[in-house]
Structures are given as structure tokens and as C-alpha cells.
Design a protein around this motif. Sequence first.
Motif, PDB file in Angstrom:
ATOM      1  N   GLU A 133       0.883  -1.139  -0.083  1.00  0.00           N
ATOM      2  CA  GLU A 133      -0.180  -0.065  -0.045  1.00  0.00           C
ATOM      3  C   GLU A 133       1.000   1.115  -0.139  1.00  0.00           C
ATOM      4  O   GLU A 133       0.594   2.141  -0.782  1.00  0.00           O
ATOM      5  CB  GLU A 133      -1.066  -0.035   1.219  1.00  0.00           C
ATOM      6  CG  GLU A 133      -1.920   1.185   1.206  1.00  0.00           C
ATOM      7  CD  GLU A 133      -2.857   1.446   0.118  1.00  0.00           C
ATOM      8  OE1 GLU A 133      -3.266   2.654  -0.162  1.00  0.00           O
ATOM      9  OE2 GLU A 133      -2.933   0.321  -0.713  1.00  0.00           O
ATOM     10  N   TYR A 165       4.009   1.547  -1.167  1.00  0.00           N
ATOM     11  CA  TYR A 165       4.607   1.530  -2.577  1.00  0.00           C
ATOM     12  C   TYR A 165       3.599   2.252  -3.560  1.00  0.00           C
ATOM     13  O   TYR A 165       4.042   2.934  -4.404  1.00  0.00           O
ATOM     14  CB  TYR A 165       5.055   0.101  -3.124  1.00  0.00           C
ATOM     15  CG  TYR A 165       6.370  -0.306  -2.173  1.00  0.00           C
ATOM     16  CD1 TYR A 165       7.132   0.656  -1.519  1.00  0.00           C
ATOM     17  CD2 TYR A 165       6.450  -1.761  -2.120  1.00  0.00           C
ATOM     18  CE1 TYR A 165       8.243   0.239  -1.032  1.00  0.00           C
ATOM     19  CE2 TYR A 165       7.557  -2.113  -1.423  1.00  0.00           C
ATOM     20  CZ  TYR A 165       8.518  -1.276  -0.818  1.00  0.00           C
ATOM     21  OH  TYR A 165       9.323  -1.563   0.084  1.00  0.00           O
ATOM     22  N   ARG A 166       2.321   1.518  -3.403  1.00  0.00           N
ATOM     23  CA  ARG A 166       1.381   2.229  -4.222  1.00  0.00           C
ATOM     24  C   ARG A 166       0.991   3.399  -4.165  1.00  0.00           C
ATOM     25  O   ARG A 166       0.971   4.112  -5.127  1.00  0.00           O
ATOM     26  CB  ARG A 166      -0.167   1.463  -4.213  1.00  0.00           C
ATOM     27  CG  ARG A 166      -1.131   1.635  -5.181  1.00  0.00           C
ATOM     28  CD  ARG A 166      -2.608   1.189  -4.593  1.00  0.00           C
ATOM     29  NE  ARG A 166      -2.706   2.023  -3.514  1.00  0.00           N
ATOM     30  CZ  ARG A 166      -3.449   3.401  -3.425  1.00  0.00           C
ATOM     31  NH1 ARG A 166      -3.644   3.904  -4.557  1.00  0.00           N
ATOM     32  NH2 ARG A 166      -3.803   3.661  -2.330  1.00  0.00           N
ATOM     33  N   GLN A 167       0.894   3.964  -2.899  1.00  0.00           N
ATOM     34  CA  GLN A 167       0.771   5.313  -2.731  1.00  0.00           C
ATOM     35  C   GLN A 167       1.915   6.383  -3.141  1.00  0.00           C
ATOM     36  O   GLN A 167       1.608   7.395  -3.830  1.00  0.00           O
ATOM     37  CB  GLN A 167       0.673   5.679  -1.020  1.00  0.00           C
ATOM     38  CG  GLN A 167      -0.734   5.221  -0.729  1.00  0.00           C
ATOM     39  CD  GLN A 167      -0.778   5.382   0.715  1.00  0.00           C
ATOM     40  OE1 GLN A 167      -0.015   5.847   1.488  1.00  0.00           O
ATOM     41  NE2 GLN A 167      -2.124   4.993   1.392  1.00  0.00           N
ATOM     42  N   GLU A 182       1.897   6.472  -6.936  1.00  0.00           N
ATOM     43  CA  GLU A 182       0.595   7.217  -7.215  1.00  0.00           C
ATOM     44  C   GLU A 182       1.087   8.814  -7.320  1.00  0.00           C
ATOM     45  O   GLU A 182       0.783   9.511  -8.305  1.00  0.00           O
ATOM     46  CB  GLU A 182      -0.646   7.124  -6.598  1.00  0.00           C
ATOM     47  CG  GLU A 182      -1.728   7.682  -7.095  1.00  0.00           C
ATOM     48  CD  GLU A 182      -3.028   7.058  -6.219  1.00  0.00           C
ATOM     49  OE1 GLU A 182      -3.213   8.048  -5.071  1.00  0.00           O
ATOM     50  OE2 GLU A 182      -3.518   6.524  -6.494  1.00  0.00           O
TER      51      GLU A 182
END
Length: 142
Positions: A91, A93-95, A98
Amino acid sequence: MSGRVWQVGGVAAVGGIGYYLYSAGGNPKVAEKKMEADAAKLRANMTSGMSGKGTEAQKHSEVLAADAGARLDNALKDAKQGVSKIDTKLESYRQEAEKTIEQKAHDAQVNAKHAVDSFDKNVTEAASKAKSSASGWFGGSK
């Protein structure tokens, strides 16, 4: 191998029969009764020993099962914690990805606007020079 087992078994049986006949004084009826009595005694010893051993073995197996269950529970708990940590990292890494994508898109948009403005300025200047050159040919003022 199989023939040898039968030979040894036969010798043991003959030896056992001989023992009971000898101890009975050669009387086969008495030898048979002695053998039956010894067999009953052996069976009683085996079952009485096994009943206590069976309970002990059952208790031991229950303790082992409980220990194995506790170890399994701990392993599952550790696995769940590991998965939770991985989910948290993913999560994060995803943020980060993004935010990076949004920043790069914004930078690209700003650069594109600057490029369009520069192109418009160059086109306008070139058009203005061309207009002044063309008007000079046709007698216009500069």
C-alpha cells in the motif's frame, strides 16, 4: 527365507510342545491344560498391561496433539502478521507510485504548456516579420 522361517517356527513349536509334555510327566491332557493356563495368564498380562499403557499412550497423544495445535496456531499467526506487513508495504509503494505519477504528469503538463507558448510566440514573431517584409514589397510602411 520363507522356508527357513517355517523351520525355525516348527522347531520352536516342537520345543514348546516338548516342554509342556515333559513338565506334565508325559500326559498330553495335563500338558494341554498347562499350556491353556499359561496362554490365559499371558493374555491377561498383555491386556492388563495394555489397558494402562493405552490410557497413558492416549494421554501422551493428547498432549502431543495439543502441542502440535499450538504450534500450528502460532505459525498461522506469524503468517498472518507477515501478510499484513506485506500488505502495508505494498500500500505504501502504491501511494508513492501514485504520487510520483501525478507529479510526473503535472511536470509534463507544465512543460507542454511552456512548449506550446514558446511555439506560439515563435510563430507570432515569424508571422509579424513576414508581414512586415511582405508589406515592404507592396509599399507599406515598416
